[in-house]
Design a protein around this motif. Structure first.
Motif, PDB file in Angstrom:
ATOM      1  N   ASN A   1      10.356   8.685  -0.488  1.00 39.48           N
ATOM      2  CA  ASN A   1      11.479   7.852  -0.037  1.00 39.48           C
ATOM      3  C   ASN A   1      11.653   7.894   1.473  1.00 39.48           C
ATOM      4  N   ALA A   2      11.265   9.002   2.101  1.00 38.42           N
ATOM      5  CA  ALA A   2      11.420   9.154   3.546  1.00 38.42           C
ATOM      6  C   ALA A   2      10.259   8.556   4.338  1.00 38.42           C
ATOM      7  N   ALA A   3       9.198   8.140   3.651  1.00 34.83           N
ATOM      8  CA  ALA A   3       8.010   7.614   4.335  1.00 34.83           C
ATOM      9  C   ALA A   3       8.344   6.342   5.103  1.00 34.83           C
ATOM     10  N   THR A   4       7.705   6.186   6.246  1.00 34.80           N
ATOM     11  CA  THR A   4       7.865   4.976   7.053  1.00 34.80           C
ATOM     12  C   THR A   4       6.771   3.996   6.667  1.00 34.80           C
ATOM     13  N   LEU A   5       7.163   2.891   6.094  1.00 32.88           N
ATOM     14  CA  LEU A   5       6.206   1.871   5.659  1.00 32.88           C
ATOM     15  C   LEU A   5       6.036   0.811   6.735  1.00 32.88           C
ATOM     16  N   PRO A   6       4.875   0.140   6.731  1.00 32.71           N
ATOM     17  CA  PRO A   6       4.700  -0.991   7.642  1.00 32.71           C
ATOM     18  C   PRO A   6       5.706  -2.091   7.287  1.00 32.71           C
ATOM     19  N   PRO A   7       6.155  -2.866   8.262  1.00 33.63           N
ATOM     20  CA  PRO A   7       7.142  -3.927   7.987  1.00 33.63           C
ATOM     21  C   PRO A   7       6.735  -4.868   6.858  1.00 33.63           C
ATOM     22  N   SER A   8       5.460  -5.186   6.736  1.00 35.57           N
ATOM     23  CA  SER A   8       5.007  -6.115   5.691  1.00 35.57           C
ATOM     24  C   SER A   8       5.292  -5.583   4.296  1.00 35.57           C
ATOM     25  N   LEU A   9       5.303  -4.263   4.118  1.00 37.75           N
ATOM     26  CA  LEU A   9       5.624  -3.679   2.814  1.00 37.75           C
ATOM     27  C   LEU A   9       7.115  -3.368   2.697  1.00 37.75           C
ATOM     28  N   ARG A  10       7.724  -2.910   3.765  1.00 39.59           N
ATOM     29  CA  ARG A  10       9.152  -2.576   3.757  1.00 39.59           C
ATOM     30  C   ARG A  10       9.988  -3.811   3.409  1.00 39.59           C
ATOM     31  N   ASP A  11       9.576  -4.982   3.883  1.00 33.71           N
ATOM     32  CA  ASP A  11      10.337  -6.206   3.690  1.00 33.71           C
ATOM     33  C   ASP A  11      10.390  -6.685   2.239  1.00 33.71           C
ATOM     34  N   VAL A  12       9.511  -6.200   1.373  1.00 36.39           N
ATOM     35  CA  VAL A  12       9.523  -6.620  -0.033  1.00 36.39           C
ATOM     36  C   VAL A  12      10.312  -5.661  -0.917  1.00 36.39           C
ATOM     37  N   LYS A  13      11.089  -4.780  -0.291  1.00 37.88           N
ATOM     38  CA  LYS A  13      11.999  -3.862  -0.986  1.00 37.88           C
ATOM     39  C   LYS A  13      11.279  -2.986  -2.022  1.00 37.88           C
ATOM     40  N   PRO A  14      10.402  -2.111  -1.567  1.00 37.15           N
ATOM     41  CA  PRO A  14       9.645  -1.257  -2.496  1.00 37.15           C
ATOM     42  C   PRO A  14      10.505  -0.158  -3.124  1.00 37.15           C
ATOM     43  N   TRP A  15       9.987   0.420  -4.201  1.00 41.38           N
ATOM     44  CA  TRP A  15      10.623   1.579  -4.791  1.00 41.38           C
ATOM     45  C   TRP A  15       9.555   2.591  -5.140  1.00 41.38           C
ATOM     46  N   VAL A  16       9.952   3.847  -5.267  1.00 38.18           N
ATOM     47  CA  VAL A  16       9.034   4.951  -5.536  1.00 38.18           C
ATOM     48  C   VAL A  16       8.709   4.993  -7.021  1.00 38.18           C
ATOM     49  N   ARG A  17       7.423   5.191  -7.327  1.00 42.64           N
ATOM     50  CA  ARG A  17       6.970   5.346  -8.718  1.00 42.64           C
ATOM     51  C   ARG A  17       6.077   6.565  -8.811  1.00 42.64           C
ATOM     52  N   THR A  18       6.083   7.188  -9.974  1.00 39.65           N
ATOM     53  CA  THR A  18       5.188   8.318 -10.204  1.00 39.65           C
ATOM     54  C   THR A  18       3.826   7.795 -10.645  1.00 39.65           C
ATOM     55  N   PHE A  19       2.798   8.634 -10.503  1.00 42.27           N
ATOM     56  CA  PHE A  19       1.474   8.246 -10.996  1.00 42.27           C
ATOM     57  C   PHE A  19       1.519   8.026 -12.502  1.00 42.27           C
ATOM     58  N   GLY A  20       2.282   8.848 -13.207  1.00 43.31           N
ATOM     59  CA  GLY A  20       2.408   8.681 -14.659  1.00 43.31           C
ATOM     60  C   GLY A  20       2.997   7.332 -15.016  1.00 43.31           C
ATOM     61  N   GLY A  21       4.021   6.901 -14.288  1.00 43.45           N
ATOM     62  CA  GLY A  21       4.634   5.594 -14.530  1.00 43.45           C
ATOM     63  C   GLY A  21       3.678   4.458 -14.251  1.00 43.45           C
ATOM     64  N   ILE A  22       2.871   4.601 -13.207  1.00 43.29           N
ATOM     65  CA  ILE A  22       1.870   3.585 -12.877  1.00 43.29           C
ATOM     66  C   ILE A  22       0.809   3.521 -13.970  1.00 43.29           C
ATOM     67  N   HIS A  23       0.334   4.670 -14.411  1.00 41.33           N
ATOM     68  CA  HIS A  23      -0.680   4.697 -15.477  1.00 41.33           C
ATOM     69  C   HIS A  23      -0.135   4.054 -16.748  1.00 41.33           C
ATOM     70  N   ASN A  24       1.117   4.349 -17.095  1.00 40.31           N
ATOM     71  CA  ASN A  24       1.721   3.755 -18.294  1.00 40.31           C
ATOM     72  C   ASN A  24       1.805   2.238 -18.177  1.00 40.31           C
ATOM     73  N   ALA A  25       2.156   1.724 -17.005  1.00 44.85           N
ATOM     74  CA  ALA A  25       2.257   0.285 -16.794  1.00 44.85           C
ATOM     75  C   ALA A  25       0.901  -0.386 -16.964  1.00 44.85           C
ATOM     76  N   ILE A  26      -0.136   0.246 -16.438  1.00 42.73           N
ATOM     77  CA  ILE A  26      -1.490  -0.306 -16.551  1.00 42.73           C
ATOM     78  C   ILE A  26      -1.952  -0.274 -18.007  1.00 42.73           C
ATOM     79  N   ARG A  27      -1.741   0.857 -18.680  1.00 46.58           N
ATOM     80  CA  ARG A  27      -2.144   0.976 -20.098  1.00 46.58           C
ATOM     81  C   ARG A  27      -1.444  -0.040 -20.985  1.00 46.58           C
ATOM     82  N   ALA A  28      -0.204  -0.365 -20.683  1.00 43.17           N
ATOM     83  CA  ALA A  28       0.569  -1.277 -21.518  1.00 43.17           C
ATOM     84  C   ALA A  28      -0.014  -2.684 -21.566  1.00 43.17           C
ATOM     85  N   VAL A  29      -0.751  -3.093 -20.543  1.00 39.26           N
ATOM     86  CA  VAL A  29      -1.327  -4.444 -20.541  1.00 39.26           C
ATOM     87  C   VAL A  29      -2.789  -4.471 -20.960  1.00 39.26           C
ATOM     88  N   ARG A  30      -3.355  -3.337 -21.245  1.00 40.04           N
ATOM     89  CA  ARG A  30      -4.761  -3.306 -21.675  1.00 40.04           C
ATOM     90  C   ARG A  30      -4.899  -3.521 -23.146  1.00 40.04           C
TER      91      ARG A  30
END
Length: 76
Positions: free
Chosen positions: A47-76
């Motif tokens: 959350n404290a990381a400084t992102l480049p403006p191109s990414l900061r402007d799209v309102k990102p949120w923090v995700r865990t690797f487990g959450g990312i893996h689950n999202a990918i598995r759900a569409v396979r």
């Protein structure tokens, strides 16, 4: 700098660094491309990381690797 260009419901072209990647999943039944940027030891550090403006402007949120893996598995 690399660029992500995604065609679908919304088209975007974001300049990103070598620290970034993207993956496909679904959100609310619609195609969804998500950008990942960096790997951090804790959620607070991410959350404290400084992102480049191109990414900061799209309102990102923090995700865990487990959450990312689950999202990918759900569409396979």
């Amino acid at each position: 700098t690399r660029y992500i260009s995604v065609t679908g419901v919304q088209t975007c072209a974001l300049p990103i660094s070598e620290s970034a990647a993207y993956f496909f999943s679904e959100r609310d039944g619609n195609p969804w491309y998500a950008v990942t940027y960096g790997s951090y030891a804790t959620r607070a550090e991410a959350n404290a990381a400084t992102l480049p403006p191109s990414l900061r402007d799209v309102k990102p949120w923090v995700r865990t690797f487990g959450g990312i893996h689950n999202a990918i598995r759900a569409v396979r």
